[in-house]
Design a protein around this motif. Structure first.
Motif, short mmCIF file in Angstrom:
data_model
loop_
_atom_site.label_atom_id
_atom_site.label_comp_id
_atom_site.label_asym_id
_atom_site.label_seq_id
_atom_site.Cartn_x
_atom_site.Cartn_y
_atom_site.Cartn_z
N PHE A 1 -65.96 58.18 -29.72
CA PHE A 1 -65.70 59.59 -29.47
C PHE A 1 -66.94 60.26 -28.91
CE2 PHE A 1 -62.03 59.04 -32.08
CZ PHE A 1 -61.20 60.12 -31.85
N GLU A 2 -66.73 61.13 -27.94
CA GLU A 2 -67.79 62.02 -27.49
C GLU A 2 -67.82 63.14 -28.53
OE1 GLU A 2 -68.70 65.17 -23.89
OE2 GLU A 2 -67.21 63.60 -23.56
N ARG A 3 -69.02 63.45 -29.03
CA ARG A 3 -69.14 64.48 -30.08
C ARG A 3 -69.87 65.68 -29.51
NH1 ARG A 3 -69.79 61.24 -35.56
NH2 ARG A 3 -70.80 63.13 -36.25
N GLN A 4 -69.30 66.87 -29.73
CA GLN A 4 -69.95 68.10 -29.28
C GLN A 4 -70.10 69.06 -30.44
OE1 GLN A 4 -68.64 69.84 -25.61
NE2 GLN A 4 -69.41 71.85 -26.15
N GLU B 1 -64.92 60.60 -42.80
CA GLU B 1 -63.63 60.05 -43.22
C GLU B 1 -62.86 59.40 -42.07
OE1 GLU B 1 -59.89 62.54 -44.76
OE2 GLU B 1 -61.74 63.08 -45.80
N VAL B 2 -63.07 59.90 -40.86
CA VAL B 2 -62.31 59.47 -39.68
C VAL B 2 -63.17 58.53 -38.84
CG1 VAL B 2 -61.25 60.31 -37.54
CG2 VAL B 2 -60.94 61.60 -39.65
N PHE C 1 -55.73 67.65 -32.05
CA PHE C 1 -55.62 67.83 -33.50
C PHE C 1 -56.58 68.94 -33.88
CE2 PHE C 1 -54.58 63.53 -32.34
CZ PHE C 1 -53.42 63.27 -33.05
N ILE C 2 -56.02 70.07 -34.33
CA ILE C 2 -56.81 71.28 -34.56
C ILE C 2 -56.88 71.59 -36.04
CG2 ILE C 2 -57.01 73.74 -34.03
CD1 ILE C 2 -55.08 73.12 -31.61
N GLY C 3 -58.11 71.75 -36.54
CA GLY C 3 -58.29 72.20 -37.90
C GLY C 3 -58.44 71.07 -38.90
N ASN C 4 -58.44 71.46 -40.18
CA ASN C 4 -58.78 70.50 -41.23
C ASN C 4 -57.71 70.34 -42.30
OD1 ASN C 4 -59.03 72.80 -42.90
ND2 ASN C 4 -61.15 73.05 -42.29
N SER C 5 -56.48 70.72 -42.00
CA SER C 5 -55.43 70.54 -43.00
C SER C 5 -55.17 69.05 -43.21
CB SER C 5 -54.14 71.24 -42.57
OG SER C 5 -53.50 70.52 -41.53
N LYS C 6 -54.72 68.70 -44.40
CA LYS C 6 -54.44 67.29 -44.71
C LYS C 6 -53.44 66.70 -43.72
CE LYS C 6 -55.12 67.45 -49.74
NZ LYS C 6 -56.27 66.69 -50.01
N LYS C 7 -52.44 67.47 -43.36
CA LYS C 7 -51.39 67.01 -42.44
C LYS C 7 -51.99 66.66 -41.08
CE LYS C 7 -47.10 68.71 -40.38
NZ LYS C 7 -46.23 69.87 -40.23
N VAL C 8 -52.87 67.52 -40.57
CA VAL C 8 -53.50 67.30 -39.26
C VAL C 8 -54.40 66.07 -39.32
CG1 VAL C 8 -55.20 68.24 -37.63
CG2 VAL C 8 -53.37 69.69 -38.50
N ILE C 9 -55.20 65.95 -40.37
CA ILE C 9 -56.14 64.82 -40.48
C ILE C 9 -55.38 63.50 -40.64
CG2 ILE C 9 -58.06 63.85 -41.80
CD1 ILE C 9 -58.65 66.41 -40.01
N GLU C 10 -54.29 63.50 -41.40
CA GLU C 10 -53.48 62.28 -41.54
C GLU C 10 -52.87 61.87 -40.20
OE1 GLU C 10 -53.38 60.10 -44.03
OE2 GLU C 10 -54.87 61.44 -44.92
N ILE D 1 -55.48 57.42 -34.33
CA ILE D 1 -56.66 56.58 -34.08
C ILE D 1 -56.39 55.12 -34.44
CG2 ILE D 1 -59.04 56.13 -34.81
CD1 ILE D 1 -59.41 59.19 -35.02
N SER D 2 -55.70 54.91 -35.55
CA SER D 2 -55.43 53.53 -35.97
C SER D 2 -54.44 52.81 -35.04
CB SER D 2 -54.92 53.49 -37.41
OG SER D 2 -53.64 54.08 -37.49
#
Length: 117
Positions: A25-28, A19-20, A99-108, A114-115
């Protein structure tokens, strides 16, 4: 700096990574490559809390009966280093923000950040 810590076996992490826009990004993957003390301290520097990085929904949290213990920041740090499942995921680090976790607020908020880059 652009980095993401995630768990490949986590459906939510996989969905969010699709989605993002993670180009650049470096991915670990934290199960294959455990987080180091330096990486955890880098996350702490941005979040100012090991507890904020701690996943209280992990099965091991219940199994170890940690909710009935009075945990300190030092305890949270040690558990995070000992067991990858305790990291609240995914964790995105973008420039000087975390940005920690997967809540809608955090992801938005993450998508907005990023944009704007």
């Amino acid at each position: 700096m652009k980095k993401v810590y995630f768990l490949q076996t986590c459906d939510t992490c996989r969905r969010i990574l699709k989605e993002v826009n993670t180009a650049g990004f470096e991915r670990q993957e934290i199960k294959a490559n455990n987080i180091t003390v330096a990486q955890l301290e880098e996350m702490y520097a941005l979040s100012n809390s090991y507890e904020a990085l701690f996943n209280k929904r992990a099965k091991l949290y219940s199994a170890m009966d940690l909710k009935n213990q009075n945990l300190s920041e030092t305890d949270y740090k040690q558990y995070l280093l000992d067991e990858y499942t305790f990291l609240k995921r995914p964790v995105f680090m973008v420039d000087d923000e975390i940005f920690i976790g997967n809540s809608k607020k955090v992801i938005e908020a993450l998508k907005t950040k990023i944009s704007s880059l």
